[in-house]
Motif scaffolding. Structure first.
Motif, short mmCIF file in Angstrom:
data_model
loop_
_atom_site.label_atom_id
_atom_site.label_comp_id
_atom_site.label_asym_id
_atom_site.label_seq_id
_atom_site.Cartn_x
_atom_site.Cartn_y
_atom_site.Cartn_z
N GLY A 25 0.81 -1.21 0.00
CA GLY A 25 0.00 0.00 0.00
C GLY A 25 0.84 1.26 0.00
N LEU A 26 1.95 1.24 0.73
CA LEU A 26 2.82 2.41 0.75
C LEU A 26 3.44 2.68 -0.62
N LEU A 27 3.68 1.62 -1.37
CA LEU A 27 4.20 1.81 -2.73
C LEU A 27 3.18 2.54 -3.60
N ILE A 28 1.92 2.09 -3.52
CA ILE A 28 0.86 2.72 -4.31
C ILE A 28 0.63 4.15 -3.84
N TRP A 29 0.57 4.33 -2.52
CA TRP A 29 0.36 5.67 -1.95
C TRP A 29 1.44 6.64 -2.44
N VAL A 36 0.26 13.31 -7.99
CA VAL A 36 -0.55 14.45 -7.56
C VAL A 36 0.34 15.68 -7.33
N THR A 37 1.51 15.46 -6.77
CA THR A 37 2.44 16.57 -6.52
C THR A 37 2.83 17.24 -7.83
N ASP A 38 3.19 16.44 -8.82
CA ASP A 38 3.56 17.00 -10.12
C ASP A 38 2.40 17.79 -10.73
N TYR A 39 1.21 17.24 -10.61
CA TYR A 39 0.02 17.87 -11.20
C TYR A 39 -0.31 19.19 -10.49
N VAL A 40 -0.38 19.13 -9.17
CA VAL A 40 -0.76 20.32 -8.40
C VAL A 40 0.26 21.43 -8.57
N ASN A 41 1.53 21.10 -8.48
CA ASN A 41 2.57 22.14 -8.57
C ASN A 41 2.63 22.77 -9.96
N HIS A 68 -19.81 15.08 4.32
CA HIS A 68 -19.63 14.58 5.68
C HIS A 68 -20.32 15.53 6.65
N ALA A 69 -21.61 15.71 6.43
CA ALA A 69 -22.35 16.70 7.23
C ALA A 69 -22.29 16.40 8.72
N ASP A 70 -22.24 15.12 9.08
CA ASP A 70 -22.21 14.77 10.50
C ASP A 70 -20.87 15.09 11.15
N LYS A 71 -19.85 15.35 10.33
CA LYS A 71 -18.51 15.65 10.87
C LYS A 71 -18.04 17.05 10.47
N LYS A 72 -18.94 17.86 9.94
CA LYS A 72 -18.51 19.12 9.34
C LYS A 72 -17.88 20.10 10.32
N ASP A 73 -18.18 19.98 11.60
CA ASP A 73 -17.65 20.92 12.58
C ASP A 73 -16.45 20.38 13.35
N GLU A 74 -15.95 19.22 12.93
CA GLU A 74 -14.80 18.65 13.64
C GLU A 74 -13.56 19.53 13.42
N PRO A 75 -12.71 19.63 14.43
CA PRO A 75 -11.55 20.52 14.33
C PRO A 75 -10.40 19.96 13.50
N TRP A 76 -10.47 18.67 13.16
CA TRP A 76 -9.32 18.06 12.49
C TRP A 76 -9.32 18.20 10.97
N TRP A 77 -10.36 18.81 10.41
CA TRP A 77 -10.37 18.97 8.96
C TRP A 77 -9.20 19.85 8.50
N PRO A 78 -8.44 19.41 7.51
CA PRO A 78 -7.37 20.29 6.98
C PRO A 78 -7.97 21.44 6.19
N VAL A 79 -7.21 22.50 6.10
CA VAL A 79 -7.62 23.65 5.29
C VAL A 79 -6.78 23.64 4.01
N VAL A 89 -4.81 16.19 0.53
CA VAL A 89 -6.23 15.90 0.40
C VAL A 89 -6.49 15.03 -0.83
N LEU A 90 -5.93 15.42 -1.96
CA LEU A 90 -6.18 14.68 -3.20
C LEU A 90 -5.58 13.28 -3.15
N THR A 91 -4.38 13.16 -2.59
CA THR A 91 -3.76 11.84 -2.47
C THR A 91 -4.61 10.92 -1.62
N THR A 92 -5.14 11.45 -0.52
CA THR A 92 -5.98 10.64 0.36
C THR A 92 -7.24 10.17 -0.35
N ILE A 93 -7.90 11.08 -1.05
CA ILE A 93 -9.14 10.73 -1.75
C ILE A 93 -8.87 9.69 -2.84
N ILE A 94 -7.82 9.90 -3.61
CA ILE A 94 -7.50 8.95 -4.68
C ILE A 94 -7.14 7.59 -4.10
N TRP A 95 -6.36 7.58 -3.02
CA TRP A 95 -5.96 6.31 -2.39
C TRP A 95 -7.18 5.54 -1.88
#
Length: 251
Positions: A25-29, A36-41, A68-79, A89-95
């Motif tokens: 999994g770490l290889l794929i990640w 994603v890094t190449d694309y975003v940059n 994720h309406a039930d978790k929308k106010d959680e403090p751990w969401w990245p900005v 964010v994109l790497t996590t979603i794609i993975w």
């Protein structure tokens, strides 16, 4: 399962050695993250471009507040203030939609299609060690009969087998991670080159996984009676193969 370690490959040190899902999994990640890094940059050369992109910010707001309406106010969401934020964010979603799903889905028939290996229901209670228990006496006399009464019925087992077969099947037109570029990527030489590197890395990962499965020192994936771990091999033929990482979840 892992601790951050800048000196380790992929920046993580596994707390359990010879853990096929984590190792592969770490290889794929890492391959996804580099793509994603190449694309975003390329499209966001400066952090301010991410922060000021109203469409990407609205998309991220919708993910958090609607998806994720039930978790929308959680403090751990990245900005999304920097390229690094967006890359994570994109790497996590794609993975989650590709590698993680492939690992938990496409092995279902192999692991549970033979229902005694993973019964989906117990129709009776197993006998307890009580000398007055009539069921225990029957168990000692003919344990196979007790087990057959406990296991799913033939129709129950057959239904589950059919469902698992469908869930574990790759369609003939399955779209695999890193195999075919989008038309717009092919028209941009920088993005296309990045995609080709990503595709090449996934082909390399296939060889690495094959090598690991042939390594007798890796007892959890190689040896007598051990099933090779192939769930994260990127590509597959159609059908129930126990390998292949599609672009996304299709159900």
């Amino acid at each position: 399962m892992a601790v951050e370690d800048p000196a380790a490959e992929h920046g993580l040190k596994l707390t359990i050695e010879d853990y096929p899902y984590a190792e592969d999994g770490l290889l794929i990640w890492s391959a996804i993250k580099q793509w994603v890094t190449d694309y975003v940059n390329y499209y966001y050369p400066d952090a301010s471009h991410v922060k000021e992109d109203s469409e990407i910010q609205e998309w991220w707001t919708e993910v958090r507040t609607k998806g994720h309406a039930d978790k929308k106010d959680e403090p751990w969401w990245p900005v999304l203030n920097t390229q690094e934020d967006l890359i994570h964010v994109l790497t996590t979603i794609i993975w989650v939609g590709s590698g993680h799903h492939a690992a938990v889905n496409f092995g279902q028939y192999h692991y549970a299609g033979y229902f005694p290996n993973r019964p989906t229901i117990a129709r009776t209670n197993m006998p307890v060690e009580d000398s007055n228990d009539e069921e225990l006496a029957k168990f000692w006399t003919k344990p196979e009969i007790t087990l057959l009464h406990c296991y799913p019925s033939q129709i129950q087992a057959t239904i589950v087998m059919a469902i698992l077969d469908v869930l574990s099947t790759h369609a003939p037109d399955e779209e695999y991670l890193g195999r075919d570029p989008e038309a717009s990527w092919a028209q941009n030489p920088v993005i296309y080159a990045a995609f080709e590197r990503f595709s090449g890395k996934l082909k390399e990962i296939e060889g690495i996984i094959d090598g690991r499965n042939a390594n007798p020192e890796l007892k959890n994936r190689c040896g007598a009676g051990i099933v090779p771990y192939q769930l994260l091999k990127p590509y597959s033929e159609a059908g129930v193969t126990g390998m292949g990482v599609p672009n996304s979840i299709s159900i």
